[in-house]
Design a protein around this motif. Structure first.
Motif, PDB file in Angstrom:
ATOM      1  N   ALA A   1       0.708  -1.166   0.177  1.00  0.00           N
ATOM      2  CA  ALA A   1      -0.093   0.063  -0.003  1.00  0.00           C
ATOM      3  C   ALA A   1       1.057   1.111   0.090  1.00  0.00           C
ATOM      4  O   ALA A   1       0.602   2.277  -0.610  1.00  0.00           O
ATOM      5  N   HIS A   2       1.921   1.229   0.650  1.00  0.00           N
ATOM      6  CA  HIS A   2       2.817   2.240   0.902  1.00  0.00           C
ATOM      7  C   HIS A   2       3.518   2.530  -0.673  1.00  0.00           C
ATOM      8  O   HIS A   2       3.642   3.716  -0.955  1.00  0.00           O
ATOM      9  N   ALA A   3       4.099   1.504  -1.011  1.00  0.00           N
ATOM     10  CA  ALA A   3       4.712   1.536  -2.337  1.00  0.00           C
ATOM     11  C   ALA A   3       3.996   1.822  -3.501  1.00  0.00           C
ATOM     12  O   ALA A   3       4.253   2.840  -4.287  1.00  0.00           O
ATOM     13  N   GLU A   4       2.435   1.770  -3.389  1.00  0.00           N
ATOM     14  CA  GLU A   4       1.516   2.184  -4.510  1.00  0.00           C
ATOM     15  C   GLU A   4       1.356   3.533  -4.566  1.00  0.00           C
ATOM     16  O   GLU A   4       1.111   4.411  -5.205  1.00  0.00           O
ATOM     17  N   GLU A   5       1.141   4.084  -2.824  1.00  0.00           N
ATOM     18  CA  GLU A   5       0.903   5.448  -2.932  1.00  0.00           C
ATOM     19  C   GLU A   5       2.169   6.191  -3.310  1.00  0.00           C
ATOM     20  O   GLU A   5       1.993   7.235  -3.860  1.00  0.00           O
ATOM     21  N   ILE A   6       3.593   5.817  -2.993  1.00  0.00           N
ATOM     22  CA  ILE A   6       4.411   6.619  -3.483  1.00  0.00           C
ATOM     23  C   ILE A   6       4.494   6.625  -4.968  1.00  0.00           C
ATOM     24  O   ILE A   6       4.843   7.572  -5.857  1.00  0.00           O
ATOM     25  N   TYR A   7       4.268   5.536  -5.599  1.00  0.00           N
ATOM     26  CA  TYR A   7       4.215   5.521  -7.172  1.00  0.00           C
ATOM     27  C   TYR A   7       3.531   6.526  -7.626  1.00  0.00           C
ATOM     28  O   TYR A   7       3.698   7.180  -8.566  1.00  0.00           O
ATOM     29  N   ASN A   8       2.116   6.423  -7.236  1.00  0.00           N
ATOM     30  CA  ASN A   8       0.990   7.388  -7.656  1.00  0.00           C
ATOM     31  C   ASN A   8       1.530   9.008  -7.470  1.00  0.00           C
ATOM     32  O   ASN A   8       1.402   9.621  -8.306  1.00  0.00           O
ATOM     33  N   GLN A   9       2.042   9.146  -6.400  1.00  0.00           N
ATOM     34  CA  GLN A   9       2.323  10.630  -5.741  1.00  0.00           C
ATOM     35  C   GLN A   9       3.556  10.994  -6.899  1.00  0.00           C
ATOM     36  O   GLN A   9       3.406  12.187  -7.441  1.00  0.00           O
ATOM     37  N   LEU A  10       4.524  10.182  -6.910  1.00  0.00           N
ATOM     38  CA  LEU A  10       5.807  10.461  -7.697  1.00  0.00           C
ATOM     39  C   LEU A  10       5.363  10.759  -9.365  1.00  0.00           C
ATOM     40  O   LEU A  10       5.715  11.539 -10.019  1.00  0.00           O
ATOM     41  N   LYS A  11       4.243   9.769  -9.806  1.00  0.00           N
ATOM     42  CA  LYS A  11       3.710   9.802 -11.246  1.00  0.00           C
ATOM     43  C   LYS A  11       3.150  11.333 -11.273  1.00  0.00           C
ATOM     44  O   LYS A  11       3.281  11.901 -12.455  1.00  0.00           O
ATOM     45  N   ALA A  12       2.267  11.671 -10.272  1.00  0.00           N
ATOM     46  CA  ALA A  12       1.532  13.004 -10.570  1.00  0.00           C
ATOM     47  C   ALA A  12       2.889  14.080 -10.731  1.00  0.00           C
ATOM     48  O   ALA A  12       2.578  14.983 -11.351  1.00  0.00           O
ATOM     49  N   PHE A  13       3.616  14.031  -9.832  1.00  0.00           N
ATOM     50  CA  PHE A  13       4.686  14.979  -9.973  1.00  0.00           C
ATOM     51  C   PHE A  13       5.329  14.836 -11.323  1.00  0.00           C
ATOM     52  O   PHE A  13       5.658  16.088 -11.813  1.00  0.00           O
ATOM     53  N   HIS A  14       5.680  13.708 -11.782  1.00  0.00           N
ATOM     54  CA  HIS A  14       6.493  13.593 -12.914  1.00  0.00           C
ATOM     55  C   HIS A  14       5.728  14.297 -14.198  1.00  0.00           C
ATOM     56  O   HIS A  14       6.172  14.917 -14.860  1.00  0.00           O
ATOM     57  N   GLN A  15       4.375  14.201 -14.169  1.00  0.00           N
ATOM     58  CA  GLN A  15       3.419  14.582 -15.155  1.00  0.00           C
ATOM     59  C   GLN A  15       3.667  16.000 -15.201  1.00  0.00           C
ATOM     60  O   GLN A  15       3.570  16.818 -16.160  1.00  0.00           O
ATOM     61  N   LEU A  16       3.397  16.581 -13.967  1.00  0.00           N
ATOM     62  CA  LEU A  16       3.221  18.174 -13.726  1.00  0.00           C
ATOM     63  C   LEU A  16       4.484  18.755 -14.152  1.00  0.00           C
ATOM     64  O   LEU A  16       4.498  19.913 -14.878  1.00  0.00           O
ATOM     65  N   TYR A  17       5.674  18.095 -13.997  1.00  0.00           N
ATOM     66  CA  TYR A  17       6.992  18.796 -13.925  1.00  0.00           C
ATOM     67  C   TYR A  17       7.868  18.362 -15.267  1.00  0.00           C
ATOM     68  O   TYR A  17       8.852  18.676 -15.602  1.00  0.00           O
TER      69      TYR A  17
END
Ligand code: ADP
Ligand code: MG
Length: 352
Positions: free
Chosen positions: A55-71
């Motif tokens: 659950a933690h790893a998926e949360e990290i993946y999702n958050q980093l993915k959002a940052f990646h797309q925005l940046y």
């Protein structure tokens, strides 16, 4: 959907292989992702169960993915205004963006001042010329060329960071120069890693090591042994760029801190037998010549990332003075003759 099955597969694969037990009863897991920030992300963590860690790893993946797309400055995404949208609208109009973009840009403006103007996210016009010549030079090494000086000088007239106009009330960003481009390559990975690490800490995670393309951020240390109060530190290796077998030049004891290295061996191309790397000195508009690499250790991963780039662009005296002026920031300079110079606090972290 494809991405989701890929991450599940990665997690499943690694989780099956990894569990180890600490005396606190927590188990050690790890997970790996590809693609985020165009690099390789690794998470090592201790948790009560595989389900908790997943659950933690998926949360990290999702958050980093959002940052990646925005940046991202190269790609558009459906229904998202990102840094590419801002760049595409330079000199045209303000763009409404997510607060994650506003926060990063405000942070990067502070960094510009802090780093004696060496780390400048408004240098995209110059950096994109180098990016194109590097790409061409890698694809066709025989014809690899340096960018013409006149082209670089013309582009450098469009790097005034004060022309990034941020309206926090309306959450918009406007580039007040049609030829200006933002490039957050020096800051974004570390900044995003820091925000994600803080979010995981809020969720109660206290023993985790994140590596986003080598941008390392420790949340706490390892779980304490039964008879200990303190968390033992993580062991973090710094790659030896002179070693063909990719060994470590030093290993560090790291607890609740970030470790980031900028080097001339990460991304480069060769022109007339000379290496031309990707970190550009704003004063000369050429690859910074001073060191093979610079490593920064400090609590904030965004600061570690931006300082590693900035210190790499300063001669040793200027960089040392800046590092000594900052609280809780340690550094190592790896010189071209393979000698290492470090601050006292850095030396204290080196494992024998
Ligand atoms: P990496 O991205 O390889 O981890 P860095 O954090 O040092 O390495 O960032 C390098 C990237 O930052 C370059 O690819 C480029 O996009 C950008 N960059 C290069 N020189 C500068 C500079 N002087 N100021 C701001 N950004 C820079
Ligand atoms: Mg950096």
């Amino acid at each position: 959907m494809k991405r989701f099955s890929l991450i599940c597969l990665c997690l499943a694969l690694v989780l099956l292989l990894m569990p180890g037990c600490s005396s606190s009863g927590l188990k050690r897991y790890s997970a790996e992702f590809v693609e985020l920030f165009d690099t390789f992300t690794q998470i090592i963590g201790y948790a009560n169960s595989k389900a908790e860690f997943t659950a933690h790893a998926e949360e990290i993946y999702n958050q980093l993915k959002a940052f990646h797309q925005l940046y991202d400055i190269y790609n558009n995404y459906n229904d998202i205004n990102n840094l590419k949208t801002i760049n595409d609208n330079a000199g045209i109009m303000p763009v409404k963006v997510d607060a994650k973009i506003i926060d990063l840009l405000l942070y990067a403006k502070e960094i510009y001042t802090l780093t004696n103007e060496k780390c400048n996210i408004a240098m995209g016009s110059v950096l994109s010329i180098w990016h194109d010549y590097r790409t061409d030079g890698i694809n066709d090494p025989e014809n690899a060329k340096l960018p013409p000086t006149s082209e670089l000088i013309d582009a450098s007239a469009h790097t005034d960071i004060d022309k990034i106009i941020i309206d926090t009330e309306n959450s918009t960003v406007y580039l007040d120069d049609p030829f200006m481009r933002i490039d957050v390559g020096a800051v974004a990975k570390g900044y995003a890693t820091e925000i994600v690490a803080l979010a995981m800490t809020e969720k109660g995670v206290d023993h985790m090591l994140l590596s986003v393309g080598g941008n390392i951020r420790a949340i706490g240390g390892k779980p304490p042994e039964a008879d200990q109060d303190e968390s033992p530190p993580w062991k973090v290796g710094i790659r030896d760029p002179f070693d063909d077998n990719k060994g470590n030049i030093v290993s560090l004891k790291i607890n609740n801190k970030s470790v980031v290295t900028s080097g001339d061996y990460e991304r480069y191309y060769i022109v007339d037998g000379e290496k031309q790397h990707h970190i550009i000195d704003p004063n000369t508009l050429m690859p910074a010549p001073f060191f093979t690499s610079v490593t920064i250790v400090c609590p904030h991963s965004g600061l570690a990332d931006s300082l590693s780039t900035a210190i790499f662009c300063m001669d040793y005296e200027e960089g040392r003075a800046l590092i000594e002026s900052l609280e809780d920031v340690e550094a190592m300079w790896l010189m071209h003759d393979q000698t290492m110079v470090y601050t006292d606090g850095f030396e204290d972290m080196i494992l024998p």
